[in-house]
Design a protein around this motif. Sequence first.
Motif, mmCIF file in Angstrom:
data_model
loop_
_atom_site.group_PDB
_atom_site.id
_atom_site.type_symbol
_atom_site.label_atom_id
_atom_site.label_comp_id
_atom_site.label_asym_id
_atom_site.label_seq_id
_atom_site.Cartn_x
_atom_site.Cartn_y
_atom_site.Cartn_z
ATOM 1 N N LEU A 58 0.831 -1.201 0.000
ATOM 2 C CA LEU A 58 0.000 0.000 0.000
ATOM 3 C C LEU A 58 0.870 1.257 0.000
ATOM 4 C CD1 LEU A 58 -2.996 0.809 0.069
ATOM 5 C CD2 LEU A 58 -2.805 0.885 2.556
ATOM 6 N N GLY A 59 1.948 1.245 0.791
ATOM 7 C CA GLY A 59 2.869 2.370 0.823
ATOM 8 C C GLY A 59 3.527 2.612 -0.528
ATOM 9 N N LEU A 60 3.874 1.541 -1.239
ATOM 10 C CA LEU A 60 4.463 1.684 -2.576
ATOM 11 C C LEU A 60 3.442 2.236 -3.568
ATOM 12 C CD1 LEU A 60 6.602 -1.565 -2.740
ATOM 13 C CD2 LEU A 60 7.443 0.795 -2.619
ATOM 14 N N PHE A 61 2.202 1.824 -3.427
ATOM 15 C CA PHE A 61 1.141 2.377 -4.273
ATOM 16 C C PHE A 61 0.991 3.878 -4.015
ATOM 17 C CE2 PHE A 61 -3.380 3.476 -4.807
ATOM 18 C CZ PHE A 61 -3.494 3.292 -6.179
ATOM 19 N N PHE A 62 1.008 4.273 -2.743
ATOM 20 C CA PHE A 62 0.922 5.691 -2.403
ATOM 21 C C PHE A 62 2.124 6.460 -2.954
ATOM 22 C CE2 PHE A 62 -1.777 4.566 1.550
ATOM 23 C CZ PHE A 62 -2.937 4.654 0.810
ATOM 24 N N LEU A 63 3.312 5.843 -2.924
ATOM 25 C CA LEU A 63 4.505 6.472 -3.486
ATOM 26 C C LEU A 63 4.323 6.704 -4.985
ATOM 27 C CD1 LEU A 63 7.417 7.501 -3.267
ATOM 28 C CD2 LEU A 63 8.165 5.135 -3.594
ATOM 29 N N PHE A 64 3.760 5.728 -5.682
ATOM 30 C CA PHE A 64 3.497 5.875 -7.117
ATOM 31 C C PHE A 64 2.594 7.082 -7.381
ATOM 32 C CE2 PHE A 64 0.566 4.898 -10.650
ATOM 33 C CZ PHE A 64 1.471 4.978 -11.696
ATOM 34 N N ILE A 65 1.531 7.218 -6.597
ATOM 35 C CA ILE A 65 0.622 8.361 -6.751
ATOM 36 C C ILE A 65 1.371 9.670 -6.491
ATOM 37 C CG2 ILE A 65 -1.428 9.503 -5.805
ATOM 38 C CD1 ILE A 65 -2.563 6.691 -5.286
ATOM 39 N N GLU A 66 2.212 9.678 -5.473
ATOM 40 C CA GLU A 66 2.977 10.886 -5.157
ATOM 41 C C GLU A 66 3.940 11.263 -6.282
ATOM 42 O OE1 GLU A 66 2.899 13.205 -2.584
ATOM 43 O OE2 GLU A 66 0.972 12.196 -2.407
ATOM 44 N N ILE A 67 4.545 10.282 -6.918
ATOM 45 C CA ILE A 67 5.453 10.573 -8.028
ATOM 46 C C ILE A 67 4.668 11.151 -9.200
ATOM 47 C CG2 ILE A 67 6.970 9.509 -9.757
ATOM 48 C CD1 ILE A 67 8.043 7.746 -7.478
ATOM 49 N N LEU A 68 3.473 10.641 -9.440
ATOM 50 C CA LEU A 68 2.631 11.225 -10.480
ATOM 51 C C LEU A 68 2.254 12.666 -10.122
ATOM 52 C CD1 LEU A 68 0.172 8.327 -11.434
ATOM 53 C CD2 LEU A 68 2.152 9.160 -12.719
ATOM 54 N N LYS A 69 1.945 12.914 -8.855
ATOM 55 C CA LYS A 69 1.588 14.264 -8.421
ATOM 56 C C LYS A 69 2.768 15.219 -8.537
ATOM 57 C CE LYS A 69 -0.472 14.676 -4.472
ATOM 58 N NZ LYS A 69 -0.884 14.443 -3.079
ATOM 59 N N ALA A 70 3.985 14.707 -8.454
ATOM 60 C CA ALA A 70 5.176 15.563 -8.503
ATOM 61 C C ALA A 70 5.372 16.207 -9.868
ATOM 62 C CB ALA A 70 6.418 14.761 -8.126
ATOM 63 N N THR A 71 4.691 15.714 -10.889
ATOM 64 C CA THR A 71 4.839 16.294 -12.223
ATOM 65 C C THR A 71 4.045 17.590 -12.376
ATOM 66 O OG1 THR A 71 3.021 14.956 -13.096
ATOM 67 C CG2 THR A 71 5.249 14.046 -13.273
ATOM 68 N N ARG A 72 3.204 17.907 -11.394
ATOM 69 C CA ARG A 72 2.439 19.156 -11.441
ATOM 70 C C ARG A 72 3.350 20.337 -11.149
ATOM 71 N NH1 ARG A 72 -2.008 18.058 -7.007
ATOM 72 N NH2 ARG A 72 -0.068 18.024 -5.892
ATOM 73 N N ILE A 73 2.915 21.498 -11.577
ATOM 74 C CA ILE A 73 3.637 22.724 -11.243
ATOM 75 C C ILE A 73 2.654 23.684 -10.586
ATOM 76 C CG2 ILE A 73 5.411 22.531 -13.027
ATOM 77 C CD1 ILE A 73 3.773 24.437 -14.738
ATOM 78 N N GLY A 74 3.180 24.657 -9.871
ATOM 79 C CA GLY A 74 2.320 25.655 -9.248
ATOM 80 C C GLY A 74 2.402 25.598 -7.731
ATOM 81 N N THR A 75 1.529 26.373 -7.101
ATOM 82 C CA THR A 75 1.559 26.481 -5.642
ATOM 83 C C THR A 75 1.130 25.192 -4.961
ATOM 84 O OG1 THR A 75 -0.654 27.439 -5.680
ATOM 85 C CG2 THR A 75 1.194 28.973 -5.616
ATOM 86 N N THR A 76 0.223 24.448 -5.584
ATOM 87 C CA THR A 76 -0.202 23.175 -4.995
ATOM 88 C C THR A 76 0.964 22.208 -4.911
ATOM 89 O OG1 THR A 76 -2.401 23.510 -5.921
ATOM 90 C CG2 THR A 76 -1.876 21.306 -5.147
ATOM 91 N N ALA A 77 1.802 22.196 -5.949
ATOM 92 C CA ALA A 77 2.973 21.316 -5.949
ATOM 93 C C ALA A 77 3.938 21.713 -4.841
ATOM 94 C CB ALA A 77 3.672 21.363 -7.302
ATOM 95 N N LEU A 78 4.104 23.002 -4.641
ATOM 96 C CA LEU A 78 4.994 23.467 -3.565
ATOM 97 C C LEU A 78 4.452 23.060 -2.198
ATOM 98 C CD1 LEU A 78 7.505 25.042 -2.787
ATOM 99 C CD2 LEU A 78 6.117 27.116 -2.787
ATOM 100 N N LEU A 79 3.148 23.208 -1.995
ATOM 101 C CA LEU A 79 2.525 22.765 -0.739
ATOM 102 C C LEU A 79 2.695 21.265 -0.552
ATOM 103 C CD1 LEU A 79 -0.843 24.750 -0.615
ATOM 104 C CD2 LEU A 79 1.037 24.896 1.011
ATOM 105 N N ASP A 80 2.517 20.516 -1.627
ATOM 106 C CA ASP A 80 2.659 19.066 -1.567
ATOM 107 C C ASP A 80 4.068 18.692 -1.124
ATOM 108 O OD1 ASP A 80 1.891 16.402 -1.817
ATOM 109 O OD2 ASP A 80 2.455 16.311 -3.924
ATOM 110 N N HIS A 81 5.085 19.352 -1.668
ATOM 111 C CA HIS A 81 6.470 19.068 -1.285
ATOM 112 C C HIS A 81 6.715 19.412 0.185
ATOM 113 C CE1 HIS A 81 7.254 18.063 -5.327
ATOM 114 N NE2 HIS A 81 7.418 19.282 -5.792
ATOM 115 N N MET A 82 6.187 20.544 0.616
ATOM 116 C CA MET A 82 6.374 20.936 2.020
ATOM 117 C C MET A 82 5.698 19.937 2.957
ATOM 118 S SD MET A 82 6.146 25.137 1.763
ATOM 119 C CE MET A 82 4.672 25.135 2.667
#
Length: 141
Positions: A58-82
Motif C-alpha cells: 500500500l505504501g508503494l502504491f501511495f509512493l506511485f501516486i505521489e510521483i505522479l503528483k510531482a509532475t504538477r507545477i504551481g503552488t499546490t505542488a509546492l505545498l505538496d512538497h512541504m
Amino acid sequence: MRLFSAIPFTLFSLLIYNALAFTAGADNPLFWSEPMVSIAMVSGATFELLASDLLITLGLFFLFIEILKATRIGTTALLDHMFSVLVFVAYLVEFLVLQQAATSLFFILMAIALIDVIAGFSISITGARRDVSFGHGDGHL
C-alpha cells in the motif's frame, strides 16, 4: 480544495500504521506477521500475504501516486512538497521516540516517505528546468 490535493498520500501509510500499532498491535506484538491472505498455488505451495507486506504494498502504491503528483507545477505542488517533508519528519520522530515505531516495517515506510521527498523535489526541479529552457531561446529553429 487545493489544500486537500496537496496532502501527501504517504501520510495515509503513517496513519494506518499508527492506528493498527496502537490498537491491534498493542495487544499482539506479532500482529504484523499474521497472514492476511492465504492462497493455495498450483505448485502446491501456499502464498501468504502478511499484514506488514500488505502495508508495504500500500505504501508503494501511495509512493506511485505521489510521483505522479510531482509532475504538477504551481503552488499546490509546492505545498505538496512541504507537506511531504513534514510527513517524513513525523516518521523520523516516531521512529526515534516511540517503541511501536521501532520496527523494520516502520523503517521501510519511512524510507518510502524519504523517497517521496527526494523524488518530488527532483522531478519538480527537472520539470522547471525544462520549462525555463523552452522559454528562453534566440528565436531560431
